[in-house]
Scaffold this active site. Structure first.
Site, PDB file in Angstrom:
ATOM      1  N   ASP A  52       0.852  -1.275   0.031  1.00  0.00           N
ATOM      2  CA  ASP A  52      -0.017   0.024   0.077  1.00  0.00           C
ATOM      3  C   ASP A  52       0.832   1.268  -0.050  1.00  0.00           C
ATOM      4  O   ASP A  52       0.505   2.384   0.632  1.00  0.00           O
ATOM      5  CB  ASP A  52      -0.998  -0.250   1.290  1.00  0.00           C
ATOM      6  CG  ASP A  52      -1.719  -1.077   1.321  1.00  0.00           C
ATOM      7  OD1 ASP A  52      -2.152  -1.800  -0.005  1.00  0.00           O
ATOM      8  OD2 ASP A  52      -2.314  -1.434   2.421  1.00  0.00           O
ATOM      9  N   ARG A  90       2.310 -28.864  -6.388  1.00  0.00           N
ATOM     10  CA  ARG A  90       1.943 -29.329  -7.580  1.00  0.00           C
ATOM     11  C   ARG A  90       0.750 -29.995  -7.961  1.00  0.00           C
ATOM     12  O   ARG A  90       0.419 -30.973  -8.328  1.00  0.00           O
ATOM     13  CB  ARG A  90       3.289 -30.380  -8.117  1.00  0.00           C
ATOM     14  CG  ARG A  90       4.480 -29.815  -8.220  1.00  0.00           C
ATOM     15  CD  ARG A  90       5.815 -30.842  -8.088  1.00  0.00           C
ATOM     16  NE  ARG A  90       5.760 -30.963  -6.787  1.00  0.00           N
ATOM     17  CZ  ARG A  90       6.583 -31.629  -6.418  1.00  0.00           C
ATOM     18  NH1 ARG A  90       7.600 -32.252  -7.154  1.00  0.00           N
ATOM     19  NH2 ARG A  90       6.880 -32.061  -4.935  1.00  0.00           N
ATOM     20  N   GLY A 105      -4.722  -4.322  -3.505  1.00  0.00           N
ATOM     21  CA  GLY A 105      -5.525  -3.329  -3.760  1.00  0.00           C
ATOM     22  C   GLY A 105      -4.947  -2.122  -4.097  1.00  0.00           C
ATOM     23  O   GLY A 105      -4.305  -1.302  -3.312  1.00  0.00           O
ATOM     24  N   HIS A 106      -4.913  -1.757  -5.448  1.00  0.00           N
ATOM     25  CA  HIS A 106      -4.175  -0.720  -5.892  1.00  0.00           C
ATOM     26  C   HIS A 106      -5.244   0.343  -6.436  1.00  0.00           C
ATOM     27  O   HIS A 106      -5.857   0.374  -7.397  1.00  0.00           O
ATOM     28  CB  HIS A 106      -3.375  -1.267  -7.224  1.00  0.00           C
ATOM     29  CG  HIS A 106      -2.489  -2.441  -6.896  1.00  0.00           C
ATOM     30  ND1 HIS A 106      -1.640  -3.009  -7.706  1.00  0.00           N
ATOM     31  CD2 HIS A 106      -2.065  -2.557  -5.751  1.00  0.00           C
ATOM     32  CE1 HIS A 106      -0.799  -3.918  -7.301  1.00  0.00           C
ATOM     33  NE2 HIS A 106      -1.000  -3.568  -5.694  1.00  0.00           N
ATOM     34  N   LYS A 116       1.999   2.434  -5.050  1.00  0.00           N
ATOM     35  CA  LYS A 116       2.464   1.847  -6.265  1.00  0.00           C
ATOM     36  C   LYS A 116       1.812   1.921  -7.352  1.00  0.00           C
ATOM     37  O   LYS A 116       2.452   2.370  -8.508  1.00  0.00           O
ATOM     38  CB  LYS A 116       2.747   0.133  -6.133  1.00  0.00           C
ATOM     39  CG  LYS A 116       3.622  -0.225  -4.988  1.00  0.00           C
ATOM     40  CD  LYS A 116       3.686  -1.756  -4.835  1.00  0.00           C
ATOM     41  CE  LYS A 116       2.449  -2.297  -4.336  1.00  0.00           C
ATOM     42  NZ  LYS A 116       1.954  -2.252  -2.803  1.00  0.00           N
ATOM     43  N   GLN A 140       2.021  -5.874  -3.210  1.00  0.00           N
ATOM     44  CA  GLN A 140       2.401  -6.321  -1.785  1.00  0.00           C
ATOM     45  C   GLN A 140       3.643  -5.565  -1.449  1.00  0.00           C
ATOM     46  O   GLN A 140       3.899  -4.383  -2.172  1.00  0.00           O
ATOM     47  CB  GLN A 140       2.526  -7.445  -1.478  1.00  0.00           C
ATOM     48  CG  GLN A 140       1.246  -8.437  -1.147  1.00  0.00           C
ATOM     49  CD  GLN A 140       0.538  -8.954  -2.431  1.00  0.00           C
ATOM     50  OE1 GLN A 140       1.384  -9.542  -3.225  1.00  0.00           O
ATOM     51  NE2 GLN A 140      -0.608  -8.777  -2.734  1.00  0.00           N
TER      52      GLN A 140
END
Ligand code: GDP
Ligand code: IMO
Ligand code: MG
Length: 425
Positions: free
Chosen positions: A13, A142, A40-41, A16, A222
């Protein structure tokens, strides 16, 4: 050729998305390389706010190719909702590409995230409960299901026959509702046709872009201190947000990367549990939280707030190989009498000073921050557009941050808006 990684320098946060949006104008391709809808951008353009969880923040510029890379984890329901929402707002998403190799976050991953957190009790991580940890765990184990598997029902059936009994055994043990194969297949079928035009192997496009010397921007989610290897483990996310991951999560070798810009808030915030040495549990912290409107974009939780931590910033500079810093939210300090920077940690037991970040978290309970205080400014700086317009105290704060971090500050953000930005001389 200038291919740039944008990475969070703290605990996420940092702003970015604002920086990515800004740099997207002069970029051809934007790639998200890790994380999922835990991110959350936020981008603010002409007073309109756009929130992204999976779609790269470069999508607001028409004609940019935006890629969700192989290193991400994708909940198809969230991605569908996000694309629909953008289209409703008149944003063209036809240049969005989703890697078929990205892993799917399915309903049982979300249920497992809930269950893990509950089982941990007081030691919980404080995750976003978006199923991120369990999805990456399956990838490494996997036993993951990839985007491409949604389009091959035979493979999907086979994989679910193998995976679901394991998951359901766990749910049964903890007396939780189990998942049927039909439920999961129907979940995939519900979104796969809508998403199908976006699913394309990005390798060909990227190879051509590299040959034509197009500009590529790598969007980190992140932050460094949430990195599963380099962060405050176990209070981290389950991926590698650090710059090195840009290469793995996009499929572009790291020799193609020219610059790495670390985004730092002028103070520090953290959502969820875990160590945070410069946290202010006082009125000052409350003020930062309120003035900075520090609420999580994804979960709406209050963000914990504290002073800028140069020990972390220096560590982040090393881990990411930062070539520059973008400093955000400096306007939040308008009106503060005094601003503090933590320059070292002191061991209470013997007075030993630590200027480098000690990886051993067990030591942290003995640490206290060593602060340096700088004078604040009594001026609204949100309208400043060139460096010289900033008050002397703000310029002094910025140059002190450059000294204590050892990295040039290239961009200063003085508000959420795209235009509220200063490119440093
Ligand atoms: P990200 O996850 O790193 O992209 O950051 P978020 O979007 O979660 O949180 C950053 C918040 O700060 C958003 O609400 C942005 O609109 C806002 N923001 C970004 N830069 C600035 C700035 O320089 N000043 C102020 N006041 N707000 C900013
Ligand atoms: P952006 O990209 C801030 C935090 C969670 C929790 C920890 C693990 O917006 O900066 P997870 O759901 O990932 O397993 O949670 O990581 N976290 C974030 N904090 N910004 C984020 O993303 C985050 N994504 C995860 O709060 O502490
Ligand atoms: Mg965020």
């Amino acid at each position: 050729m200038t291919n740039v990684v944008i990475v969070g320098g703290q605990w996420g946060d940092e702003g970015k998305a604002k920086i990515i949006d800004l740099l997207s104008e002069k970029t051809d391709i934007v790639i998200r390389y890790q994380g999922g809808c835990n991110a959350g951008h936020t981008v603010v353009v002409d007073n309109r706010t756009y929130k992204f969880h999976l779609v790269p923040s470069g999508i607001l510029y028409p004609g940019k190719t935006c890629i969700i890379g192989n290193g991400t984890v994708i909940n198809p329901q969230v991605l569908t909702g996000e694309i629909e929402n953008l289209e409703q707002k008149g944003i063209d998403t036809s240049n969005l590409i989703v890697s078929p190799s990205a892993h799917l976050t399915l309903p049982y991953h979300i249920a497992l995230d809930e269950l893990n957190e509950q089982s941990l009790g007081n030691s919980k991580i404080g995750t976003t409960k978006r199923g991120i940890g369990p999805t990456y765990a399956d990838k490494i184990n996997r036993t993951g299901i990839r985007i491409e598997d949604m389009y091959d029902e035979e493979v999907l059936n086979k994989k679910l026959d193998m995976i679901l009994p394991q998951k359901n055994a766990m749910f049964e043990y903890f007396k939780r509702p189990c998942f049927t194969k039909e439920e999961i297949i129907n979940f995939c079928l519900k979104y796969r046709d809508y998403l199908s035009p976006y699913i394309k192997d990005p390798a060909g496009i990227l190879r051509k872009a590299l040959l034509e010397k197009q500009k590529i921007l790598f969007e980190g989610a992140q932050g460094t201190m949430l990195d599963v290897d380099h962060g405050t483990y176990p209070y981290v996310t389950s991926s590698n947000p650090v710059a090195a991951s840009a290469s793995i999560g996009s499929g572009i070798g790291f020799t193609y990367i020219d610059r790495v810009i670390g985004v730092f808030k002028a103070y520090v915030t953290r959502v969820g549990e875990g160590p945070f040495l410069t946290e202010l549990k006082s009125e000052e912290g409350e003020t930062l939280q309120q003035v900075g409107r520090e609420f999580g974009t994804t979960t709406g939780r209050k963000r914990r707030c504290g002073w800028f931590d140069a020990v972390i910033a220096r560590y982040s500079a090393m881990v990411n190989g930062l070539t520059g810093i973008a400093l955000t939210k400096i306007d939040v300090f308008d009106g503060f009498d005094e601003i503090k920077i933590c320059t070292a940690y002191k061991d209470r037991r013997n007075g030993q000073l630590y200027e480098h970040y000690p990886a051993n978290l067990n030591l942290h309970e003995y640490f206290e921050p060593v602060y340096e205080a700088l004078p604040g400014w009594k001026q609204d700086i949100s309208g400043c557009r060139v460096f010289s317009e900033l008050p002397a105290a703000a310029r002094n704060f910025i140059s002190r941050l450059e000294q204590v971090t050892g990295v040039n500050i290239e961009i200063v953000s003085v508000g959420p808006g795209r235009e509220q930005t200063i490119i440093c001389p």
